[in-house]
Scaffold this motif. Structure first.
Motif: not given
Length: 413
Positions: A74-83, A396-401
């Protein structure tokens, strides 16, 4: 769909150390943390979310880790609402996550026209940006050198922006409700005008609802001088100033009114300059590099202040919550730096306050090879975002490699 992480029990509010910290909080903050345990946090007055509370919250967070299946990083994330949180992945998926139930909704990717030539070696979605009125969301399209715009909250498609870039789009930032800027690996900045009209572009064929969307071309495209791969963007509203960070270690400023570039600044740490954010109140930029975090002040000839060293795996995400700079690292930890105290937040015992992220998921066939080459550091925190209250953090993210396939996502609350 989710599981609790018990890796770091000292983050539990029930521990003696945390109870001591609660007693030292203001009365409003103490009541907030009590009510949060029973799911009543949303009823607490916004007045308690002060600078002091922003400083104390990191030491009280506990993790809820989500099972996301076989998606990759996961490279990008934003909140849409409180849920709800929306995030983008390296495997080019746009997904809405219900943080309460863990249920995921996949958003269809928008396809470019035949006129668009896709970039080589698609890299997935690196950026998600929401306009000031929260009516439009911009992100990557099916071609990773184009952009896609959706209407919120329905995710009806609005348009695809193409012919602005020849290589991956790394970042997006809204200037206002109609104009969005994109920065790319091809060293270009593209300005797009998005009409948020209410006309119904959908059509009905054989009783099937088919959403339609337009194709947009950029208003203008500007080459970023001295840049080698524009990696991150940040916009300061009052100063009408765009900052661009390039992978070769240059900090670039642009005047948005005239869309002209000002002199660029060479950073002291020129390796893997990959993330940046801006503090709107202080007009201060934070830059994450391979081995350090830098503060850049544009008001004093872009003076640069290194605040810490992180050799080895680097900084992958940064954001401001009031005067607290939150830092996501490549070695599975989230750190918190207090701009006023000029030091990292600490527990009352004197130890640094940090979050150690969960184990996430890794392709079974890669498990042994990955952990042999990355002992003790399973995930990089490529993105993180606070909710509107500033008291819950989605990381969020994942393995660095780059060759390993896996993911991590957790809600710290």
């Amino acid at each position: 769909m989710f599981r609790k992480s018990h890796k770091r029990k000292h983050f539990s509010i029930s521990s003696e150390e945390e109870l001591c910290q609660l007693r030292s909080l203001p009365k409003e903050a103490f009541f907030y943390t009590q009510r949060r345990q029973y799911g009543l946090g949303k009823h607490v007055s916004q007045g308690i979310f002060s600078d002091y509370l922003a400083e104390q919250i990191p030491c009280l967070l506990q993790e809820r880790e989500y099972k996301l299946g076989s998606i990759n990083k996961i490279f990008a994330a934003k909140w849409l609402s409180d849920k709800q949180v929306v995030f983008g992945t390296k495997c080019n998926q746009l997904i809405v996550l219900d943080t309460a139930s863990g249920r995921m909704t996949h958003i269809p990717k928008l396809k470019s026209s035949e006129e668009s030539i896709p970039a080589k070696c698609p890299c997935g979605i690196h950026s998600i940006a929401i306009n000031p009125s929260s009516t439009l969301l911009a992100t990557g399209a099916n071609h990773t050198n184009d952009i896609a715009v959706y209407k919120l909250p329905t995710f009806d498609p609005v348009c695809v922006g193409e012919l602005g870039h020849k290589d991956w789009v790394f970042d997006l930032v809204w200037i206002d409700d109609e104009f969005v800027l994109s920065g790319s690996r091809d060293n270009n900045l593209a300005l797009w005008k998005i009409d948020n009209c209410d006309d119904d572009r959908s059509s009905h064929v054989n009783n099937l609802f088919i959403p339609e969307y337009t194709v947009k071309h950029p208003v203008t495209v500007q080459y970023c001088q001295k840049a080698e791969k524009v990696r991150a963007l940040a916009f300061h509203k009052e100063r009408k100033e765009l900052a661009a960070l390039s992978l070769n270690g240059y900090f670039h400023l642009w005047d948005i009114g005239s869309f002209t570039q000002m002199p660029s600044k060479n950073l002291p740490d020129i390796t893997e300059s990959v993330c940046m954010c801006v503090n709107q109140k202080k007009a201060l930029y934070a830059v994450g590099c391979h081995s350090s975090v830098l503060l850049v002040d544009p008001r004093s000839d872009c003076s640069i202040t290194p605040i810490s060293k992180h050799p080895g795996r680097g900084i992958r995400s940064v954001s401001f919550n009031e005067d607290i700079l939150t830092i996501g690292t490549g070695y599975g930890m989230v750190l918190f730096y207090d701009l006023r105290a000029c030091k990292y937040i600490q527990h009352n015992c004197g130890h640094a306050c940090y979050l150690s992220v969960g184990s996430g998921w890794l392709k079974p066939e890669e498990d042994d090879r990955f952990f042999l080459s990355n002992p003790g550091f399973p995930n990089a925190v490529y993105t993180h975002a606070y909710d509107s209250s500033g008291t819950r953090l989605f990381a969020a993210g994942g393995p660095l490699s780059s060759v390993s396939w896996g993911n991590y996502a957790g809600l710290w609350y």
